[in-house]
Design an enzyme around this catalytic site. Structure first.
Site, PDB file in Angstrom:
ATOM      1  N   ASP A   7       6.876  22.301   3.968  1.00 43.74           N
ATOM      2  CA  ASP A   7       5.761  21.351   4.025  1.00 43.74           C
ATOM      3  C   ASP A   7       6.308  20.079   4.659  1.00 43.74           C
ATOM      4  O   ASP A   7       6.995  19.299   4.003  1.00 43.74           O
ATOM      5  CB  ASP A   7       5.219  21.078   2.627  1.00 43.74           C
ATOM      6  CG  ASP A   7       4.051  20.115   2.628  1.00 43.74           C
ATOM      7  OD1 ASP A   7       3.265  20.131   3.597  1.00 43.74           O
ATOM      8  OD2 ASP A   7       3.913  19.342   1.662  1.00 43.74           O
ATOM      9  N   GLU A  70       3.612  24.324   7.718  1.00 45.88           N
ATOM     10  CA  GLU A  70       2.205  23.948   7.739  1.00 45.88           C
ATOM     11  C   GLU A  70       1.919  23.081   8.963  1.00 45.88           C
ATOM     12  O   GLU A  70       2.719  22.218   9.311  1.00 45.88           O
ATOM     13  CB  GLU A  70       1.859  23.179   6.465  1.00 45.88           C
ATOM     14  CG  GLU A  70       0.380  22.931   6.289  1.00 45.88           C
ATOM     15  CD  GLU A  70       0.076  22.353   4.922  1.00 45.88           C
ATOM     16  OE1 GLU A  70      -0.387  23.115   4.063  1.00 45.88           O
ATOM     17  OE2 GLU A  70       0.315  21.146   4.727  1.00 45.88           O
ATOM     18  N   ASP A 142       5.173  18.403  -3.104  1.00 44.91           N
ATOM     19  CA  ASP A 142       5.573  18.863  -1.768  1.00 44.91           C
ATOM     20  C   ASP A 142       6.264  20.225  -1.840  1.00 44.91           C
ATOM     21  O   ASP A 142       6.082  21.071  -0.966  1.00 44.91           O
ATOM     22  CB  ASP A 142       6.491  17.833  -1.105  1.00 44.91           C
ATOM     23  CG  ASP A 142       5.791  16.494  -0.911  1.00 44.91           C
ATOM     24  OD1 ASP A 142       4.740  16.469  -0.242  1.00 44.91           O
ATOM     25  OD2 ASP A 142       6.287  15.485  -1.432  1.00 44.91           O
TER      26      ASP A 142
END
Length: 172
Positions: A7, A70, A142
């Protein structure tokens, strides 16, 4: 197969590693790479270097077979979006340096895969990650997002594997 989810973030870059055996997912590790702000000029470069060094250590320690990142979304602050994009560049670069192909997923695709709803809240993502990976100790939001990205990639890899097997059977 071992899958790394990332992430991306400039201050906090989440990571999560899972093992995939058939339909069984097992938590291996998760964490957050933190970059501390510097003293002005060169600050961004120092932060990116810090993330690169930390993420490289994660790959050395856990030796994933696959990785996923992502996609970033564009927000109203163009400067923040560009900086996030540079952190995402580190998230793509480090696995590539290890010879790993990196999957890329939109946030809504990750949420839809893990939660079943494309606009799920962070708390829902965290909850479903805990259901997919019983007993997991998540170090932060996260890291939970990174584990969700790894789960999403594992499901997509499994689907692609089943499709390829079916195509081979159909071809004779």
């Amino acid at each position: 197969m071992r899958v790394l989810g990332i992430d991306p973030g400039l201050r906090n870059l989440g990571w999560g590693v899972i093992d995939v055996a058939g339909s069984r997912l097992t938590h291996v590790a998760n964490g957050i790479c933190h970059s501390a702000p510097g003293a002005g000029i060169g600050d961004l470069a120092a932060r990116l270097l810090s993330l690169h060094i930390q993420l490289t250590e994660v790959l050395r320690a856990y030796v994933p077979d696959a990785a996923a990142v992502e996609n970033t979304f564009v927000n109203k602050d163009a400067v923040a979006t560009l900086k996030l994009g540079q952190a995402r560049g580190i998230a793509l670069l480090v696995p590539a340096q290890f010879g790993i192909t990196v999957g890329e997923y939109a946030p809504n695709a990750v949420k839809k895969t893990v939660v079943g709803v494309g606009h799920a809240a962070k708390a829902q993502v965290d909850h479903m990650v805990r259901i997919h990976l019983p007993g997991v100790q998540i170090v932060g939001a996260d890291a939970a997002d990174a584990l969700a990205i790894a789960i999403c990639h594992a499901h997509h890899l499994q689907s692609a594997g089943r499709l390829n097997a079916a195509l081979k059977r159909a071809a004779g």
